[in-house]
Design a protein around this motif. Sequence first.
Motif, PDB file in Angstrom:
ATOM      1  N   UNK A  13       0.801  -1.224   0.000  1.00  0.00           N
ATOM      2  CA  UNK A  13       0.000   0.000   0.000  1.00  0.00           C
ATOM      3  C   UNK A  13       0.833   1.274   0.000  1.00  0.00           C
ATOM      4  N   UNK A  14       2.045   1.205  -0.530  1.00  0.00           N
ATOM      5  CA  UNK A  14       2.830   2.412  -0.760  1.00  0.00           C
ATOM      6  C   UNK A  14       3.647   2.923   0.401  1.00  0.00           C
ATOM      7  N   UNK A  15       3.556   2.280   1.566  1.00  0.00           N
ATOM      8  CA  UNK A  15       4.338   2.712   2.734  1.00  0.00           C
ATOM      9  C   UNK A  15       4.463   1.546   3.715  1.00  0.00           C
ATOM     10  N   UNK A  16       5.623   1.431   4.345  1.00  0.00           N
ATOM     11  CA  UNK A  16       5.850   0.364   5.327  1.00  0.00           C
ATOM     12  C   UNK A  16       6.613   0.933   6.512  1.00  0.00           C
ATOM     13  N   UNK A  17       6.509   0.251   7.639  1.00  0.00           N
ATOM     14  CA  UNK A  17       7.323   0.619   8.790  1.00  0.00           C
ATOM     15  C   UNK A  17       8.787   0.398   8.448  1.00  0.00           C
ATOM     16  N   UNK A  18       9.636   1.325   8.835  1.00  0.00           N
ATOM     17  CA  UNK A  18      11.062   1.217   8.526  1.00  0.00           C
ATOM     18  C   UNK A  18      11.652  -0.052   9.123  1.00  0.00           C
ATOM     19  N   UNK A  19      11.206  -0.406  10.317  1.00  0.00           N
ATOM     20  CA  UNK A  19      11.713  -1.613  10.972  1.00  0.00           C
ATOM     21  C   UNK A  19      11.334  -2.861  10.174  1.00  0.00           C
ATOM     22  N   UNK A  20      10.115  -2.892   9.658  1.00  0.00           N
ATOM     23  CA  UNK A  20       9.665  -4.036   8.862  1.00  0.00           C
ATOM     24  C   UNK A  20      10.449  -4.146   7.559  1.00  0.00           C
ATOM     25  N   UNK A  21      10.707  -3.007   6.924  1.00  0.00           N
ATOM     26  CA  UNK A  21      11.467  -3.004   5.677  1.00  0.00           C
ATOM     27  C   UNK A  21      12.873  -3.563   5.891  1.00  0.00           C
ATOM     28  N   UNK A  22      13.546  -3.087   6.916  1.00  0.00           N
ATOM     29  CA  UNK A  22      14.915  -3.531   7.167  1.00  0.00           C
ATOM     30  C   UNK A  22      14.953  -4.997   7.583  1.00  0.00           C
ATOM     31  N   UNK A  23      13.976  -5.429   8.334  1.00  0.00           N
ATOM     32  CA  UNK A  23      13.939  -6.832   8.791  1.00  0.00           C
ATOM     33  C   UNK A  23      13.770  -7.787   7.619  1.00  0.00           C
ATOM     34  N   UNK A  26      16.900  -5.968   4.467  1.00  0.00           N
ATOM     35  CA  UNK A  26      18.285  -5.609   4.776  1.00  0.00           C
ATOM     36  C   UNK A  26      18.554  -5.702   6.278  1.00  0.00           C
ATOM     37  N   UNK A  27      18.470  -6.885   6.848  1.00  0.00           N
ATOM     38  CA  UNK A  27      18.694  -7.022   8.297  1.00  0.00           C
ATOM     39  C   UNK A  27      20.113  -6.620   8.685  1.00  0.00           C
ATOM     40  N   UNK A  28      20.200  -5.810   9.734  1.00  0.00           N
ATOM     41  CA  UNK A  28      21.495  -5.389  10.251  1.00  0.00           C
ATOM     42  C   UNK A  28      22.082  -4.157   9.602  1.00  0.00           C
ATOM     43  N   UNK A  29      21.437  -3.634   8.551  1.00  0.00           N
ATOM     44  CA  UNK A  29      21.968  -2.455   7.869  1.00  0.00           C
ATOM     45  C   UNK A  29      21.289  -1.183   8.360  1.00  0.00           C
ATOM     46  N   UNK A  30      21.871  -0.040   8.010  1.00  0.00           N
ATOM     47  CA  UNK A  30      21.346   1.263   8.438  1.00  0.00           C
ATOM     48  C   UNK A  30      20.196   1.705   7.535  1.00  0.00           C
ATOM     49  N   UNK A  31      19.096   2.149   8.141  1.00  0.00           N
ATOM     50  CA  UNK A  31      17.929   2.584   7.365  1.00  0.00           C
ATOM     51  C   UNK A  31      18.258   3.786   6.499  1.00  0.00           C
TER      52      UNK A  31
END
Length: 292
Positions: A13-23, A26-31
């Motif tokens: 839906x065009x937007x996600x929680x930053x934590x969910x995206x990284x998990x 890109x786990x372990x990387x800087x947002x």
Amino acid sequence: MEAEILKFICANQGAVDAEELMYNLFPGESTTEVISNQSKFALCSSNGQQRVVARTSLRLCRKKDCPGTCEGLHMCKNFLFSGSCHFLQRRGCSFPHVLNSDYNQRLLIEHELEGLSRAELCTLLLQSDNSMLPAICHDYNNGDGVFGRCTSGVDCERLHICQKYLTQRCSCSRAHDFTAFQPKKILHDKMVPDDMLRSLKSVYANREALRYYDRGGAGRGHRGNDGLHRNQSQDLGDNKQLNSHCFLMLVKLLNSLNEINNTKKNVKCSRFNCEPKEYCRSVQMSENLCSC
């Protein structure tokens, strides 16, 4: 990498929680490093939680029979919305209905959007281009009464939808449903199909987030400020400017009133000096009238 991020966000839906995206990607990387391209991503804050909103500079061409110099996507808006166009079955449609034409594919590749489905591309374009959907009526969201301060009522060309409802829970008397009579009528006039109405809340919330993000300046979301609401210091600054402006206007008004009063006094004195008898007779007559 950015194409993969866009695909993931637009599928949600065009937007996600930053934590969910990284998990998930890109786990372990800087947002901030992963989504550093502000032309494609905006790191906003909603209710204290960071969200990544997707965006694009690609636009939908509105010209019929465009020769291809616009650098906009050549696609029927109805087809983009639903995958079909009812005008084709009636009188015909002047806009293309092929997403993967050579011209469109070139633009999609340039913007790294060739991996998006029609529905995902539609979501991205709707929240990136404010002209594709009608705006929410500001006057409706202010003032009392059924229509707030809006004088157009049901004939208003903007949506009568509670703006607070887009980002948080709300139980006010304003409309909280895009299928309500007035917003549904306006959206139908813009050829928005019924099956899209339920998903418009997230589209308008994302548009609002991008609007405040751009107003706050580049990198605002990366500093953790709220992308959906104006920060407190900005509000205080606006109030100070407003108070200073009002004070200056008040001073000018008082000076104007003093000048008017002085002019009246000068006129009276001048009249008394030139025609004392006539002046006294007129004053006495006015006093007699008042006593009656």
